[in-house]
Scaffold this active site. Structure first.
Site, mmCIF file in Angstrom:
data_model
loop_
_atom_site.group_PDB
_atom_site.id
_atom_site.type_symbol
_atom_site.label_atom_id
_atom_site.label_comp_id
_atom_site.label_asym_id
_atom_site.label_seq_id
_atom_site.Cartn_x
_atom_site.Cartn_y
_atom_site.Cartn_z
ATOM 1 N N ALA A 77 27.630 10.199 55.650
ATOM 2 C CA ALA A 77 28.534 9.748 54.577
ATOM 3 C C ALA A 77 29.536 9.241 55.502
ATOM 4 O O ALA A 77 30.140 9.732 56.376
ATOM 5 C CB ALA A 77 28.698 10.449 53.527
ATOM 6 N N CYS A 78 30.161 7.820 54.916
ATOM 7 C CA CYS A 78 31.296 7.449 55.591
ATOM 8 C C CYS A 78 32.550 8.529 55.387
ATOM 9 O O CYS A 78 32.705 9.286 54.558
ATOM 10 C CB CYS A 78 31.781 6.142 54.876
ATOM 11 S SG CYS A 78 30.328 4.741 54.600
ATOM 12 N N GLY A 79 33.393 8.180 56.487
ATOM 13 C CA GLY A 79 34.584 8.794 56.513
ATOM 14 C C GLY A 79 35.848 7.923 56.051
ATOM 15 O O GLY A 79 36.072 6.866 56.409
ATOM 16 N N PHE A 296 29.320 4.430 57.577
ATOM 17 C CA PHE A 296 27.999 4.694 57.935
ATOM 18 C C PHE A 296 27.082 3.967 57.090
ATOM 19 O O PHE A 296 27.000 3.761 55.845
ATOM 20 C CB PHE A 296 27.522 6.137 57.684
ATOM 21 C CG PHE A 296 26.173 6.496 57.889
ATOM 22 C CD1 PHE A 296 25.741 7.162 59.209
ATOM 23 C CD2 PHE A 296 25.061 6.364 56.964
ATOM 24 C CE1 PHE A 296 24.636 7.373 59.384
ATOM 25 C CE2 PHE A 296 23.775 6.551 57.357
ATOM 26 C CZ PHE A 296 23.631 7.526 58.612
ATOM 27 N N ASN A 316 33.338 5.285 50.158
ATOM 28 C CA ASN A 316 32.137 6.163 50.542
ATOM 29 C C ASN A 316 31.349 6.368 49.646
ATOM 30 O O ASN A 316 31.586 7.068 48.667
ATOM 31 C CB ASN A 316 33.233 7.285 51.350
ATOM 32 C CG ASN A 316 31.902 8.523 51.591
ATOM 33 O OD1 ASN A 316 30.908 8.178 51.912
ATOM 34 N ND2 ASN A 316 32.459 9.757 51.577
#
Length: 528
Positions: A77-79, A296, A316
């Site tokens: 997952a995105c940060g 991501f 996110n």
């Protein structure tokens, strides 16, 4: 009563598949996750009366179908996060806020993804207050805080100059005093082969507020509305001038155009961002806040414009209701001009006058006027980009950022014990539920309109979000703790995490931190 064999099998398989998600995770070799011992697993298995459909092979602990691998095995997952400090430094903030944000971005590299060359990233970026010290030569006593645009342009010089001429003419046609262009200092050698092959030419431009805009408010909302509408004129004007290409040097994208905020982003890894953009290494780059994001990509191919933060949001997650949201927004934009006081004569020509721009955003259809404005939303964009577009429209049309996000991404408010003593919050959600359809995630959203900064989880709550407040008034919000290495436990006076549907907010003028109930109660007391 008779059932077909297919129905019977489905009836048996459904609860078994659901229960399978509660089984302990296993590796490809069948070794049980270290969090549950073999003894505990046997006990939990005995507690259910579900038995294995077939005899276990040697070494197997389960032969039940747990679900599609992308759902049950993937954990990417995105940060995303933000840092805000309004008390340190002067009115332009400090360089420390930026450097800490870049450090946090680097420490979230594991949450992003890279291209096949192992160097190009899915995307990384930061949103900050405009670094006025760095841009001092473009300021004057007449215009201390001009509008600043950050634009991705074609590498080809002739194409680039043609686009620049069109953008300048659009600004001047809408009474924005054009101050000049600035080539953003970059180092293309830091890029991976995939990113370098399609890297745009990076430029910034500066404009003065229209002289006719003499009735603007203290927060310069009128100027911001003009910048917003003019930005949406750029694509229309370029199409009319036939400045549209279909190759790897066709990118024209305005990352930000504001007198409050600026976005530096690209198809890079987090650690490469400050190496590529040399401005981010400059000590005169000061700010009161910074949003950082490491991407991501889950449902679109990486591209320079799709890196985040977007213009107001760092996201996110995914918007799983996207198709319905897009269709409903198109319908609701079209219905705005049905008002009897507006009718078909809705004038969206004047993009300067304070009252005119306010009227355009609140009462006119900004989706279906392709000869004047770029469409508000488009399924050709990512889910994050469409959410950002609607959120940005709302923040420009008299909605404070927390209010806009509460309406767009509501919490589960019915029979919620935490809201028992705050009926005004429940009333807010009921009222806006009839005006706007929920954009459901899973989603963690970090946002800023330059006046406040904050973060919110959607009602599913399936993204991590933690925050800490230190003695000097700095607020740190991040996908996970530990991304700011120099943050000492002894300096922290408050910490917490966001639960499903919860929000935090920091007023960038006063520096006041507001928790979930405080910001929502304040917002609901104004609206409806």
């Amino acid at each position: 009563m008779k059932f077909s064999s297919g129905v019977l099998l489905a009836a048996i398989a459904a609860p078994m598949a659901a229960m399978a998600f509660m089984q302990p995770s296993v590796t490809s070799r069948g070794v049980m996750n270290s969090r549950m011992s073999q003894e505990n697993f046997q006990r939990s298995k005995a507690m259910t009366e579900l038995q294995m459909a077939f005899d276990l092979k040697e070494g197997e602990v389960s032969n039940m179908f747990e679900g599609p691998a992308p759902l049950v095995k993937e954990r990417d997952a995105c940060g995303v996060g933000f840092i805000a400090n309004t008390s340190s430094g002067d009115e332009f903030g400090t360089n420390k806020v930026l450097t800490e944000a870049l450090t946090a971005l680097d420490c979230m590299e594991h949450r992003g993804a890279c291209g096949g060359d192992n160097v190009s990233g899915d995307g990384a970026g930061v949103m900050t207050q405009i670094p006025w010290k760095l841009f001092d030569e473009y300021r004057s006593d007449e215009c201390a805080k001009p509008g600043v645009g950050f634009v991705f342009l074609p590498r080809d010089e002739k194409r680039r100059e043609a686009v620049m001429d069109v953008m300048k003419s659009v600004c001047e046609a809408n009474e924005l005093g054009f101050i000049g262009w600035r080539e953003v200092p970059v180092d293309n050698e830091t890029l991976g082969p995939m990113a370098k092959a399609v890297v745009p030419s990076m430029w910034q431009f500066f404009v003065k507020a229209p002289k006719r805009l003499d009735n603007d408010d203290e927060s310069r909302d009128g100027f911001e509305r003009t910048l917003y509408l003019v930005r949406r004129r750029f694509d229309v004007a370029m199409k009319q001038a036939n400045l549209v290409w279909d190759d790897d040097d066709s990118e024209v994208y305005v990352a930000s155009f504001s007198s409050r905020t600026i976005v530096y982003k690209g198809m890079v890894q987090g650690c490469v961002l400050p190496q590529f953009y040399k401005d981010l290494q400059h000590p005169d780059f000061t700010t009161k806040f910074a949003i950082y994001h490491r991407r991501f990509s889950t449902n679109t191919n990486p591209r320079w414009p799709l890196a985040q933060p977007m213009r107001v949001v760092g996201h996110n997650g995914e918007i799983n209701t996207l198709l319905g949201n897009v269709n409903w927004i198109k319908a609701r934009e079209a219905s705005k001009s049905i008002d009897l006081n507006v009718g078909e004569a809705c004038d969206i020509q004047d993009l300067v006058d304070y009252d005119a721009t306010d009227n355009i955003l609140q009462k006119c259809n900004t989706q279906d006027n392709p000869t004047i404005l770029d469409p508000l939303i488009d399924l050709g964009r990512s889910d994050s980009a469409n959410l950002d577009a609607v959120f940005e429209l709302m923040t420009k049309s008299r909605h404070r950022a927390p209010c806009a996000l509460m309406a767009l991404v509501p919490t589960a408010y019915e029979n919620e014990p935490a809201l028992k003593n705050n009926p005004e919050i429940v009333d807010f959600y009921k009222f806006h539920g009839g005006l706007l359809e929920a954009w459901d995630g899973p989603a963690l959203l970090v946002y800023s309109d330059g006046k406040s900064i904050g973060a919110s989880l959607d009602r599913n709550g399936l993204r991590p979000a933690r925050y800490s407040i230190t003695k000097d008034g700095t607020v740190y919000m991040m996908s996970e703790t530990g991304v700011v290495p120099d943050l000492k436990e002894s300096d922290i006076i408050e910490k917490g995490r966001l639960g499903p549907g919860q929000m935090i907010n920091v007023d960038l003028e006063t520096g006041k931190f507001k928790d979930n109930i405080a910001i929502k109660s304040e917002t609901a007391s104004r609206h409806p």
